[in-house]
Write a protein that holds these residues in place. Structure first.
Motif, short mmCIF file in Angstrom:
data_model
loop_
_atom_site.label_atom_id
_atom_site.label_comp_id
_atom_site.label_asym_id
_atom_site.label_seq_id
_atom_site.Cartn_x
_atom_site.Cartn_y
_atom_site.Cartn_z
N ALA A 30 0.83 -1.21 0.00
CA ALA A 30 0.00 0.00 0.00
C ALA A 30 0.86 1.26 0.00
N GLU A 31 1.97 1.25 0.76
CA GLU A 31 2.86 2.42 0.80
C GLU A 31 3.52 2.63 -0.56
N ILE A 32 3.91 1.54 -1.21
CA ILE A 32 4.53 1.66 -2.53
C ILE A 32 3.50 2.20 -3.53
N ALA A 33 2.28 1.71 -3.45
CA ALA A 33 1.22 2.19 -4.35
C ALA A 33 0.98 3.67 -4.17
N GLU A 34 1.00 4.12 -2.92
CA GLU A 34 0.76 5.55 -2.65
C GLU A 34 1.91 6.40 -3.18
N LEU A 35 3.14 5.94 -2.96
CA LEU A 35 4.30 6.72 -3.38
C LEU A 35 4.46 6.76 -4.90
N THR A 36 4.00 5.72 -5.58
CA THR A 36 4.14 5.65 -7.04
C THR A 36 2.86 6.04 -7.77
N SER A 37 1.80 6.33 -7.00
CA SER A 37 0.49 6.67 -7.59
C SER A 37 0.01 5.57 -8.54
N SER A 38 0.20 4.33 -8.10
CA SER A 38 -0.20 3.18 -8.92
C SER A 38 -1.27 2.37 -8.19
N ALA A 39 -2.04 1.62 -8.98
CA ALA A 39 -3.02 0.71 -8.38
C ALA A 39 -2.31 -0.42 -7.67
N ARG A 40 -2.93 -0.96 -6.61
CA ARG A 40 -2.29 -2.02 -5.86
C ARG A 40 -2.09 -3.28 -6.70
N SER A 41 -2.99 -3.52 -7.63
CA SER A 41 -2.82 -4.69 -8.51
C SER A 41 -1.59 -4.52 -9.39
N THR A 42 -1.36 -3.27 -9.84
CA THR A 42 -0.18 -2.99 -10.66
C THR A 42 1.09 -3.17 -9.83
N VAL A 43 1.06 -2.67 -8.60
CA VAL A 43 2.23 -2.80 -7.73
C VAL A 43 2.51 -4.28 -7.45
#
Length: 401
Positions: A30-43
């Protein structure tokens, strides 16, 4: 007709996540998704690629806010390693460094650079193999090699260019020769440049502009400007040793063929020659250091005078480049504050006041390890770049397909 929009490959997208994780901090999906502005499925898909390549590793769970605790991921520093090599006039040092920049093992042995490239590099290869065996690693664990040599280098090819103290090394293909044993990228640079990188990486990472000065058998400098190493058009940027010193030793011959060069009047051998002529039992730069440590007045005076000569050249560099830090290293820096006092005296007197307003002139605490640390930093920056990470992921993907 719709315009074509290039799409990132899965590997490219994953390498972007990896660049975020290079700081070593553990993060949840979730933190990576927020920092990269990406969907969690993409992350998730990108993390799967990085995990399968061994570049990231799960490191436990974060605190739960309800339900199953989320897993945290971090850089897997142990997945690969790099070799750092420091070649001096009379020594060869090799270290194994993990992806986080931690030294796993190192060794240094006497080695005469005038023996020629094959003899010296064969010695390096032997040391590397022994270090790998000591760490329980194979050659396949090595992702790249960084080499510092005591002479000018064409960085793009890794070939020395007319190095004055390295007979037989001109235009020798160092990467190709080492590549016969290790099939990995090999980067080669002048030793003072890699020393500057070592200082910048370990002690001054937040400093934009730094000048590293090596005072030893010769005198040279490595220039960090706007956080980037400046090599010059032909790799000779920072060669202070062959700048003529006004008013000092105009009749002293330098090995480059000119008279009155800074190296000829202020490097370690020059100081030793001066003291020997005055009657002190001094023959080598190390003898100079010992004489200073004993408190020999003539030695202290000679070292401080050498510092003033170096300062007269650095004063121009400081006004021209405006560094915020000047780091003095090399074997003669072991004379401590005496050398620094002479340098500071002239730099602060002659440089522009605005350029010296916040300038720090300090000695290196790395005690000769600057080149190893810098060689590792140089090759890590290459093997962990998006391009290199993409290639690694693509290879791993094909291998498991």
């Amino acid at each position: 007709m719709d315009s074509f929009v290039p799409q990132s490959s899965p590997a490219t997208a994953a390498s972007e996540v990896f660049q975020l994780m290079r700081d070593g901090q553990a993060r949840t999906k979730a933190e990576i998704a927020e920092l990269t502005s990406s969907a969690r499925s993409t992350v998730s898909a990108r993390l799967d690629l990085l995990l399968s390549a061994g570049l990231l590793v799960p490191v436990g769970e974060a605190a739960s806010t309800g339900g199953r605790p989320p897993v945290r991921f971090a850089l897997n520093a142990a997945s690969y390693a790099v070799l750092a090599v420091d070649l001096g006039a009379s020594h060869a040092a090799v270290a194994i460094v993990d992806l986080a920049g931690e030294v796993l093992g190192e060794v240094s042995v006497p080695s005469d650079i005038t023996e020629g490239p094959k003899a010296v590099l064969d010695r390096v290869t032997g040391l590397a193999r022994q270090l790998l065996a000591d760490q329980g690693l194979t050659a396949e664990a090595i992702a790249g090699i960084g080499v510092g040599v005591p002479g000018p280098v064409e960085h793009s090819t890794g070939r020395p260019a007319n190095p004055p103290i390295m007979p037989g090394w001109h235009d020798f293909d160092i990467p190709a020769y080492l590549g016969e044993t290790f099939s990995v990228p090999v980067l080669v640079d002048n030793d003072v440049n890699v020393m500057a990188l070592g200082e910048h990486t370990t002690r001054w990472p937040e400093t934009d502009d730094l000048l590293y000065v090596k005072v030893a058998t010769g005198i040279g400098s490595g220039i960090i400007s706007n956080r980037r190493l400046v090599r010059g058009a032909l790799g000779t940027a920072g060669d202070l040793g062959h700048v003529q010193v006004s008013g000092r030793g105009e009749d002293v011959a330098c090995r480059c063929g000119n008279l009155g060069c800074l190296e000829a009047v202020a490097a370690g051998p020059a100081i030793a020659t001066q003291l020997g002529a005055s009657g002190l039992p001094v023959e080598t730069p190390q003898d100079v250091v010992v004489a200073v440590e004993r408190g020999e007045v003539e030695a202290v005076r000679a070292v401080r005078e050498a510092g003033r000569a170096i300062g007269s050249v650095l004063a121009t560099c400081v006004s021209l480049l405006n560094p915020s830090v000047v780091v003095v290293g090399g074997s003669m820096s072991a004379t401590g504050e005496y050398l620094l006092a002479g340098i500071r005296e002239v730099v602060y007197q002659r440089s522009l006041p605005l350029a010296t307003h916040q300038l720090r002139i300090v000695s290196s605490p790395l005690h000769g390890r600057e080149a190893l640390v810098g060689a590792a930093a140089m090759v890590l920056e290459d093997v962990l770049s998006p391009r290199s990470v993409d290639a690694l992921i693509e290879r791993r993907t094909r291998a498991t397909a």
